[in-house]
Design an enzyme around this catalytic site. Structure first.
Site, PDB file in Angstrom:
ATOM      1  N   ASN A 149      56.380 -18.372  41.922  1.00  0.00           N
ATOM      2  CA  ASN A 149      55.477 -18.909  41.229  1.00  0.00           C
ATOM      3  C   ASN A 149      55.034 -17.805  40.139  1.00  0.00           C
ATOM      4  O   ASN A 149      54.822 -18.475  38.794  1.00  0.00           O
ATOM      5  CB  ASN A 149      54.115 -18.651  42.185  1.00  0.00           C
ATOM      6  CG  ASN A 149      54.161 -19.782  43.213  1.00  0.00           C
ATOM      7  OD1 ASN A 149      54.342 -21.131  42.902  1.00  0.00           O
ATOM      8  ND2 ASN A 149      54.030 -19.501  44.460  1.00  0.00           N
ATOM      9  N   ASP A 169      66.706 -14.389  41.311  1.00  0.00           N
ATOM     10  CA  ASP A 169      65.988 -14.538  42.877  1.00  0.00           C
ATOM     11  C   ASP A 169      66.933 -14.581  43.963  1.00  0.00           C
ATOM     12  O   ASP A 169      67.662 -15.633  44.046  1.00  0.00           O
ATOM     13  CB  ASP A 169      65.381 -15.955  42.645  1.00  0.00           C
ATOM     14  CG  ASP A 169      64.054 -15.767  43.707  1.00  0.00           C
ATOM     15  OD1 ASP A 169      64.379 -15.543  45.073  1.00  0.00           O
ATOM     16  OD2 ASP A 169      62.828 -15.841  43.393  1.00  0.00           O
ATOM     17  N   ARG A 228      54.160  -5.464  43.102  1.00  0.00           N
ATOM     18  CA  ARG A 228      53.685  -4.433  44.066  1.00  0.00           C
ATOM     19  C   ARG A 228      54.025  -3.166  43.799  1.00  0.00           C
ATOM     20  O   ARG A 228      55.255  -2.991  43.055  1.00  0.00           O
ATOM     21  CB  ARG A 228      54.115  -4.821  45.639  1.00  0.00           C
ATOM     22  CG  ARG A 228      53.416  -5.932  46.093  1.00  0.00           C
ATOM     23  CD  ARG A 228      51.793  -5.694  46.371  1.00  0.00           C
ATOM     24  NE  ARG A 228      51.477  -6.686  47.233  1.00  0.00           N
ATOM     25  CZ  ARG A 228      50.718  -7.672  46.624  1.00  0.00           C
ATOM     26  NH1 ARG A 228      50.692  -7.719  45.340  1.00  0.00           N
ATOM     27  NH2 ARG A 228      50.224  -8.570  47.082  1.00  0.00           N
ATOM     28  N   ASP A 252      50.714  -2.829  36.071  1.00  0.00           N
ATOM     29  CA  ASP A 252      49.380  -3.226  36.486  1.00  0.00           C
ATOM     30  C   ASP A 252      49.240  -3.089  38.218  1.00  0.00           C
ATOM     31  O   ASP A 252      48.046  -2.941  38.489  1.00  0.00           O
ATOM     32  CB  ASP A 252      49.536  -4.752  36.634  1.00  0.00           C
ATOM     33  CG  ASP A 252      48.161  -5.461  37.111  1.00  0.00           C
ATOM     34  OD1 ASP A 252      47.036  -4.858  36.695  1.00  0.00           O
ATOM     35  OD2 ASP A 252      48.046  -6.463  38.077  1.00  0.00           O
ATOM     36  N   GLU A 257      47.626   3.346  44.773  1.00  0.00           N
ATOM     37  CA  GLU A 257      46.533   2.653  43.961  1.00  0.00           C
ATOM     38  C   GLU A 257      45.219   3.567  44.391  1.00  0.00           C
ATOM     39  O   GLU A 257      44.193   3.245  43.730  1.00  0.00           O
ATOM     40  CB  GLU A 257      46.487   1.390  43.892  1.00  0.00           C
ATOM     41  CG  GLU A 257      47.677   0.621  43.357  1.00  0.00           C
ATOM     42  CD  GLU A 257      47.532  -0.901  43.530  1.00  0.00           C
ATOM     43  OE1 GLU A 257      46.584  -1.593  43.818  1.00  0.00           O
ATOM     44  OE2 GLU A 257      48.655  -1.469  43.077  1.00  0.00           O
ATOM     45  N   HIS A 284      45.584  -3.359  38.778  1.00  0.00           N
ATOM     46  CA  HIS A 284      45.982  -4.514  39.524  1.00  0.00           C
ATOM     47  C   HIS A 284      44.970  -5.574  39.396  1.00  0.00           C
ATOM     48  O   HIS A 284      44.270  -6.122  40.277  1.00  0.00           O
ATOM     49  CB  HIS A 284      45.651  -4.029  40.994  1.00  0.00           C
ATOM     50  CG  HIS A 284      46.511  -4.779  41.932  1.00  0.00           C
ATOM     51  ND1 HIS A 284      47.143  -4.354  43.115  1.00  0.00           N
ATOM     52  CD2 HIS A 284      46.958  -6.175  41.991  1.00  0.00           C
ATOM     53  CE1 HIS A 284      47.891  -5.369  43.797  1.00  0.00           C
ATOM     54  NE2 HIS A 284      47.841  -6.384  42.844  1.00  0.00           N
ATOM     55  N   GLY A 286      46.248  -8.240  37.276  1.00  0.00           N
ATOM     56  CA  GLY A 286      46.972  -9.436  37.001  1.00  0.00           C
ATOM     57  C   GLY A 286      46.605 -10.566  38.127  1.00  0.00           C
ATOM     58  O   GLY A 286      46.747 -10.446  39.502  1.00  0.00           O
TER      59      GLY A 286
END
Length: 308
Positions: A149, A169, A228, A252, A257, A284, A286
């Protein structure tokens, strides 16, 4: 059907559930033990990233028929356990893919055109045009690792900038399209000016970007990570930036974190990254837009409805 909503959600979800006659209890204040205690009474669970859904948490959830994750990743769900328990899992990868793609382009353009540094300098009365001369996306080769996606939505937006987009992929076949050419990891590592990560966190992808990966790349490149944090070893990125093998980074997500609870090595890496003009950092966000907040609910509810 009774559904436990154990995380903060946009209120649009409640009307969607009510329209379908589904009973729900909204408890964003619940912590792990609260969820564990409550679950035996529910057939559905809606959650974001509050806790790891493992055997311990789900052991007594005998009525549970589905888990709906209000986000894209499934790394906080033990998929082997839920499979054995015949619990259906839904996630909202389509709900925030456009927001992630826009964030990726925004970060990359900010880095290429020195927007953050230039803004800071002008506010301080410094008018340095030559020192902030940028580079263009036009003609660059962008390698997307992961073409689901988020990768697909990012490729679509890159198509308007005159880039050559390569996509790899591991889990798909025949996925090349008008926006990206199907590629191998080796080709991306050899040719890409920009390498962008759009894959889930698994044992195979954990620390994919390390010193060895960076060394094997054919030329200096820009790195983007909006997937991630643990896919990228931050100290390896720092070494890549210092050596020039990494020309810049858009991050991002971070390896850890909880930035007030970093290890000594993580703190050293973070100090370098946050002081570097070659790096764009965001917390984070996005996929974290006003529109995606509602769209995630729409995607989840549609999936549950179709399954039922």
């Amino acid at each position: 059907m009774k559904i436990l909503i154990a995380d903060s959600m946009h209120p649009s979800l409640f009307s969607m559930l009510e329209q379908r006659g589904w009973e729900y209890a909204y408890h964003p204040e619940y912590r792990r033990e609260d969820i564990k205690t409550a679950l035996p009474d529910y057939e559905g669970l809606v959650i974001r990233s509050k806790t790891f859904l493992d055997q311990d948490l789900l052991a007594n959830a005998q009525k549970l028929r589905f888990i709906a994750r209000a986000g894209a990743g499934l790394d906080l769900i033990d998929l082997n356990v839920v499979r054995d328990m015949q619990i259906e899992v839904f996630h909202a990868g389509k709900g925030n893919r456009d927001a992630v793609a826009e964030q990726a382009l925004g970060m990359l353009l900010s880095l290429f055109n020195n927007l953050l540094r230039a803004d800071r300098e002008v506010r301080q009365g410094i008018w340095d045009r030559e020192g902030n001369r940028g580079i263009e996306l036009l003609g660059k080769t962008v390698g997307l690792i992961g073409y689901g996606n988020n990768g697909g939505a990012t490729a679509k937006r890159l198509s308007g900038f005159g880039c050559q987009v390569l996509a790899y992929d591991k889990y798909r076949d025949h996925y090349g399209d008008q926006f990206a050419a199907e590629s191998g990891m080796e080709e991306i590592m050899e040719k890409a000016d920009v390498i962008s990560l759009h894959l889930p966190l698994t044992e195979l992808s954990r620390y994919l970007i390390d010193d060895d990966f960076i060394a094997k790349c054919g030329k200096p490149f820009f790195l983007m990570n909006l997937s991630r944090g643990e896919i990228v070893k931050l100290d390896a990125v720092v070494r890549g930036l210092k050596s020039g093998k990494i020309r810049g980074a858009c991050l991002d997500v971070l390896e850890n974190e909880k930035i007030n609870k970093l290890t000594i090595s993580q703190q050293d890496a973070f100090e370098y990254l946050r002081s570097s003009d070659q790096v764009v950092l965001t917390p984070h966000i996005g996929g974290w837009t006003q529109e995606s907040y509602v769209r995630i609910n729409e995607v989840l509810v549609q999936q549950i409805e179709e399954w039922l």
